[in-house]
Design a protein around this motif. Structure first.
Motif, mmCIF file in Angstrom:
data_model
loop_
_atom_site.group_PDB
_atom_site.id
_atom_site.type_symbol
_atom_site.label_atom_id
_atom_site.label_comp_id
_atom_site.label_asym_id
_atom_site.label_seq_id
_atom_site.Cartn_x
_atom_site.Cartn_y
_atom_site.Cartn_z
ATOM 1 N N ASN A 199 0.741 -1.147 0.052
ATOM 2 C CA ASN A 199 0.125 -0.120 -0.086
ATOM 3 C C ASN A 199 0.833 1.203 0.104
ATOM 4 O O ASN A 199 0.579 2.271 -0.682
ATOM 5 C CB ASN A 199 -0.963 0.022 1.239
ATOM 6 C CG ASN A 199 -1.870 -1.282 1.338
ATOM 7 O OD1 ASN A 199 -2.416 -1.397 -0.232
ATOM 8 N ND2 ASN A 199 -2.601 -1.527 2.110
ATOM 9 N N HIS A 200 2.053 1.186 0.811
ATOM 10 C CA HIS A 200 3.107 2.366 1.091
ATOM 11 C C HIS A 200 3.570 2.708 -0.476
ATOM 12 O O HIS A 200 3.625 3.856 -1.045
ATOM 13 C CB HIS A 200 3.863 2.026 1.971
ATOM 14 C CG HIS A 200 4.857 3.198 1.998
ATOM 15 N ND1 HIS A 200 6.154 3.061 1.220
ATOM 16 C CD2 HIS A 200 4.895 4.222 2.635
ATOM 17 C CE1 HIS A 200 7.121 4.337 1.459
ATOM 18 N NE2 HIS A 200 5.987 5.066 2.483
ATOM 19 N N ILE A 233 0.746 4.181 -2.811
ATOM 20 C CA ILE A 233 0.608 5.585 -2.617
ATOM 21 C C ILE A 233 1.762 6.420 -2.998
ATOM 22 O O ILE A 233 1.552 7.720 -3.583
ATOM 23 C CB ILE A 233 0.265 5.681 -1.125
ATOM 24 C CG1 ILE A 233 -1.056 5.217 -0.655
ATOM 25 C CG2 ILE A 233 0.202 7.181 -0.531
ATOM 26 C CD1 ILE A 233 -1.336 4.991 0.725
ATOM 27 N N HIS A 234 2.950 5.852 -2.729
ATOM 28 C CA HIS A 234 4.034 6.743 -3.133
ATOM 29 C C HIS A 234 4.199 6.855 -4.650
ATOM 30 O O HIS A 234 4.535 8.022 -5.220
ATOM 31 C CB HIS A 234 5.469 6.169 -2.634
ATOM 32 C CG HIS A 234 6.727 6.867 -2.842
ATOM 33 N ND1 HIS A 234 7.345 6.485 -4.064
ATOM 34 C CD2 HIS A 234 7.268 7.726 -2.177
ATOM 35 C CE1 HIS A 234 8.377 7.287 -4.223
ATOM 36 N NE2 HIS A 234 8.555 7.921 -2.937
ATOM 37 N N GLN A 275 1.535 6.771 -6.726
ATOM 38 C CA GLN A 275 0.534 7.760 -7.018
ATOM 39 C C GLN A 275 0.866 9.282 -6.950
ATOM 40 O O GLN A 275 0.483 10.156 -7.544
ATOM 41 C CB GLN A 275 -0.613 7.412 -6.385
ATOM 42 C CG GLN A 275 -1.127 6.189 -6.910
ATOM 43 C CD GLN A 275 -2.502 5.727 -5.986
ATOM 44 O OE1 GLN A 275 -2.751 6.184 -5.014
ATOM 45 N NE2 GLN A 275 -3.401 4.846 -6.685
#
Length: 131
Positions: A33-34, A37-38, A40
């Motif tokens: 997930n990290h 998100i990074h 994006q």
């Protein structure tokens, strides 16, 4: 009594091992997930910087079409890999921002055209009144 104690101890070890496995899975998912998100956020920052460069009259580089990652074939359906899902999510997010930016720009341009039209009408009325 001793056998009951051994059973409880084995059960506690099994529970501990299961919790440990769940924790590792959770950490792995959190890392994925990290990463998403990074990625994006990086795409958004790149888009914002490209927009600033365009406004300054500079040419912005394009990464061009990207090669699709390998797919996993499951039965008769093709399931995208994690990397493909990340890329799809990034493209959707960037496209959403681009669309919102374009809509804002169109709205501002329409408002500017309307102001210009009103200004010209006001000037025309002033001329008619003078004549």
């Amino acid at each position: 009594m001793a056998s009951r104690l051994n059973d409880i101890q084995k059960e506690a070890e099994a529970t501990k091992e299961a919790h440990s496995h769940q924790l590792l899975e959770f950490q792995s998912q959190a890392q994925e997930n990290h990463t998403v998100i990074h990625a994006q956020l990086s795409e958004l920052v790149d888009y914002i910087h490209r927009g600033r460069a365009d406004k300054k009259g500079e040419m912005s580089g394009s990464r061009g079409p990207q090669q699709p990652a390998a797919t996993q074939i499951t039965g008769s359906a093709v399931t995208p890999t994690f990397e493909q899902r990340v890329q799809i999510a990034q493209r959707r997010l960037v496209q959403t921002v681009i669309n919102a930016d374009a809509a804002t720009r169109e709205s501002q341009e329409a408002a500017e055209r309307d102001r210009e039209r009103r200004r010209k009408e006001a000037q025309s009325l002033k001329r008619r009144r003078r004549d």
